[in-house]
Design a protein around this motif. Structure first.
Motif, mmCIF file in Angstrom:
data_model
loop_
_atom_site.group_PDB
_atom_site.id
_atom_site.type_symbol
_atom_site.label_atom_id
_atom_site.label_comp_id
_atom_site.label_asym_id
_atom_site.label_seq_id
_atom_site.Cartn_x
_atom_site.Cartn_y
_atom_site.Cartn_z
ATOM 1 N N PHE A 67 0.861 -1.175 0.000
ATOM 2 C CA PHE A 67 0.000 0.000 0.000
ATOM 3 C C PHE A 67 0.898 1.226 0.000
ATOM 4 O O PHE A 67 1.798 1.343 0.829
ATOM 5 C CB PHE A 67 -0.892 0.018 1.246
ATOM 6 N N SER A 68 0.672 2.144 -0.933
ATOM 7 C CA SER A 68 1.563 3.302 -1.026
ATOM 8 C C SER A 68 1.426 4.206 0.192
ATOM 9 O O SER A 68 2.379 4.851 0.593
ATOM 10 C CB SER A 68 1.280 4.092 -2.305
ATOM 11 N N THR A 69 0.259 4.270 0.758
ATOM 12 C CA THR A 69 0.069 5.027 1.993
ATOM 13 C C THR A 69 -0.877 4.235 2.880
ATOM 14 O O THR A 69 -1.967 3.887 2.469
ATOM 15 C CB THR A 69 -0.558 6.405 1.714
ATOM 16 N N TYR A 70 -0.436 3.926 4.056
ATOM 17 C CA TYR A 70 -1.307 3.249 5.027
ATOM 18 C C TYR A 70 -1.091 3.883 6.383
ATOM 19 O O TYR A 70 -0.941 3.234 7.382
ATOM 20 C CB TYR A 70 -1.054 1.732 5.046
ATOM 21 N N ARG A 100 -4.125 3.864 0.306
ATOM 22 C CA ARG A 100 -3.989 3.990 -1.146
ATOM 23 C C ARG A 100 -3.212 2.799 -1.665
ATOM 24 O O ARG A 100 -2.256 2.344 -1.039
ATOM 25 C CB ARG A 100 -3.258 5.279 -1.512
ATOM 26 N N ILE A 101 -3.631 2.323 -2.835
ATOM 27 C CA ILE A 101 -2.990 1.165 -3.457
ATOM 28 C C ILE A 101 -2.878 1.419 -4.960
ATOM 29 O O ILE A 101 -3.695 2.140 -5.535
ATOM 30 C CB ILE A 101 -3.780 -0.133 -3.151
ATOM 31 N N ASP A 102 -1.876 0.836 -5.574
ATOM 32 C CA ASP A 102 -1.678 0.935 -7.017
ATOM 33 C C ASP A 102 -2.918 0.394 -7.729
ATOM 34 O O ASP A 102 -3.399 -0.687 -7.408
ATOM 35 C CB ASP A 102 -0.437 0.115 -7.389
ATOM 36 N N ASP A 103 -3.419 1.151 -8.711
ATOM 37 C CA ASP A 103 -4.617 0.705 -9.432
ATOM 38 C C ASP A 103 -4.298 -0.164 -10.645
ATOM 39 O O ASP A 103 -5.201 -0.594 -11.364
ATOM 40 C CB ASP A 103 -5.479 1.897 -9.850
ATOM 41 N N GLY A 104 -2.998 -0.422 -10.897
ATOM 42 C CA GLY A 104 -2.599 -1.242 -12.026
ATOM 43 C C GLY A 104 -2.585 -0.506 -13.346
ATOM 44 O O GLY A 104 -2.295 -1.086 -14.385
ATOM 45 N N LYS A 105 -2.900 0.789 -13.324
ATOM 46 C CA LYS A 105 -2.960 1.595 -14.546
ATOM 47 C C LYS A 105 -2.051 2.813 -14.444
ATOM 48 O O LYS A 105 -2.244 3.801 -15.143
ATOM 49 C CB LYS A 105 -4.392 2.061 -14.801
ATOM 50 N N GLY A 106 -1.097 2.764 -13.519
ATOM 51 C CA GLY A 106 -0.199 3.898 -13.321
ATOM 52 C C GLY A 106 -0.682 4.915 -12.311
ATOM 53 O O GLY A 106 -0.020 5.907 -12.054
ATOM 54 N N GLY A 107 -1.825 4.668 -11.722
ATOM 55 C CA GLY A 107 -2.374 5.568 -10.710
ATOM 56 C C GLY A 107 -2.605 4.833 -9.404
ATOM 57 O O GLY A 107 -2.068 3.752 -9.174
ATOM 58 N N GLU A 108 -3.409 5.437 -8.584
ATOM 59 C CA GLU A 108 -3.741 4.844 -7.289
ATOM 60 C C GLU A 108 -5.242 4.935 -7.058
ATOM 61 O O GLU A 108 -5.923 5.743 -7.667
ATOM 62 C CB GLU A 108 -3.023 5.580 -6.163
ATOM 63 N N ARG A 109 -5.714 4.092 -6.164
ATOM 64 C CA ARG A 109 -7.098 4.169 -5.714
ATOM 65 C C ARG A 109 -7.119 4.021 -4.203
ATOM 66 O O ARG A 109 -6.180 3.491 -3.599
ATOM 67 C CB ARG A 109 -7.963 3.119 -6.390
ATOM 68 N N VAL A 110 -8.177 4.492 -3.606
ATOM 69 C CA VAL A 110 -8.330 4.411 -2.155
ATOM 70 C C VAL A 110 -9.190 3.204 -1.823
ATOM 71 O O VAL A 110 -10.236 2.975 -2.437
ATOM 72 C CB VAL A 110 -8.974 5.701 -1.590
ATOM 73 N N VAL A 111 -8.722 2.415 -0.869
ATOM 74 C CA VAL A 111 -9.499 1.317 -0.312
ATOM 75 C C VAL A 111 -9.651 1.589 1.181
ATOM 76 O O VAL A 111 -8.800 2.235 1.794
ATOM 77 C CB VAL A 111 -8.834 -0.061 -0.574
ATOM 78 N N GLU A 112 -10.766 1.155 1.729
ATOM 79 C CA GLU A 112 -11.039 1.441 3.138
ATOM 80 C C GLU A 112 -11.560 0.193 3.841
ATOM 81 O O GLU A 112 -12.260 -0.613 3.242
ATOM 82 C CB GLU A 112 -12.085 2.534 3.275
ATOM 83 N N VAL A 113 -11.214 0.101 5.106
ATOM 84 C CA VAL A 113 -11.701 -0.967 5.975
ATOM 85 C C VAL A 113 -12.178 -0.317 7.260
ATOM 86 O O VAL A 113 -11.505 0.564 7.816
ATOM 87 C CB VAL A 113 -10.592 -1.995 6.309
ATOM 88 N N GLY A 114 -13.333 -0.741 7.735
ATOM 89 C CA GLY A 114 -13.850 -0.238 9.006
ATOM 90 C C GLY A 114 -14.392 -1.381 9.834
ATOM 91 O O GLY A 114 -14.894 -2.372 9.291
#
Length: 143
Positions: A67-70, A100-114
């Motif tokens: 994860f690029s940012t956790y 944040r995690i790599d989206d596989g397309k050169g960008g990132e996406r946010v994933v969340e857990v609660g």
């Protein structure tokens, strides 16, 4: 509630905060101040492992750098239920953890857990330590 129980609650809350900071900052050796050496940790509800502390500590060190940012664990209410002798406590703490995690397309996406961190804390000569953690996932987004 007596003064000792207030002090115990504060020490346990500090341990939970140390846990989140250690994970968020990638300082996994700091987890030694949170868990007993034989603690059982279960992250299976979020796709992780369940095993004894040393194994899970190693897994965290390998898995979380993906994860690029956790670094933004957020904690909410904490519930404490102490055993009659005052040396063990069932503790539940609400958490929200966006990453944040790599989206596989050169960008990132946010994933969340609660959900809830469900600990069993025990009083040790070194202070309160968790001998069991179950990460109960209540909701996810972005996976």
């Amino acid at each position: 509630m007596d003064l000792q129980q207030l002090l115990d609650r504060a020490e346990i809350a500090d341990a939970i905060t140390r846990y989140t900071l250690a994970v968020d900052e990638g300082d996994f050796d700091r987890l030694d101040t949170v868990f007993t050496p034989a603690a059982h940790i279960d992250y299976t509800e979020s796709g992780g492992v369940a095993d004894v502390f040393p194994v899970v500590k190693g897994w965290l060190a390998e898995a979380l750098p993906g994860f690029s940012t956790y670094r933004i664990h957020m904690l909410g209410q904490i519930s404490y239920t102490f055993a009659d002798d005052g040396n063990e406590a069932a503790v539940a703490a609400y958490f929200h953890n966006p990453m944040r995690i790599d989206d596989g397309k050169g960008g990132e996406r946010v994933v969340e857990v609660g959900g809830l961190y469900r600990h069993t804390f025990v009083r040790t000569p070194a202070g309160w330590r968790s001998r069991r953690l179950h990460e109960q996932v209540v909701w996810t987004r972005g996976f």
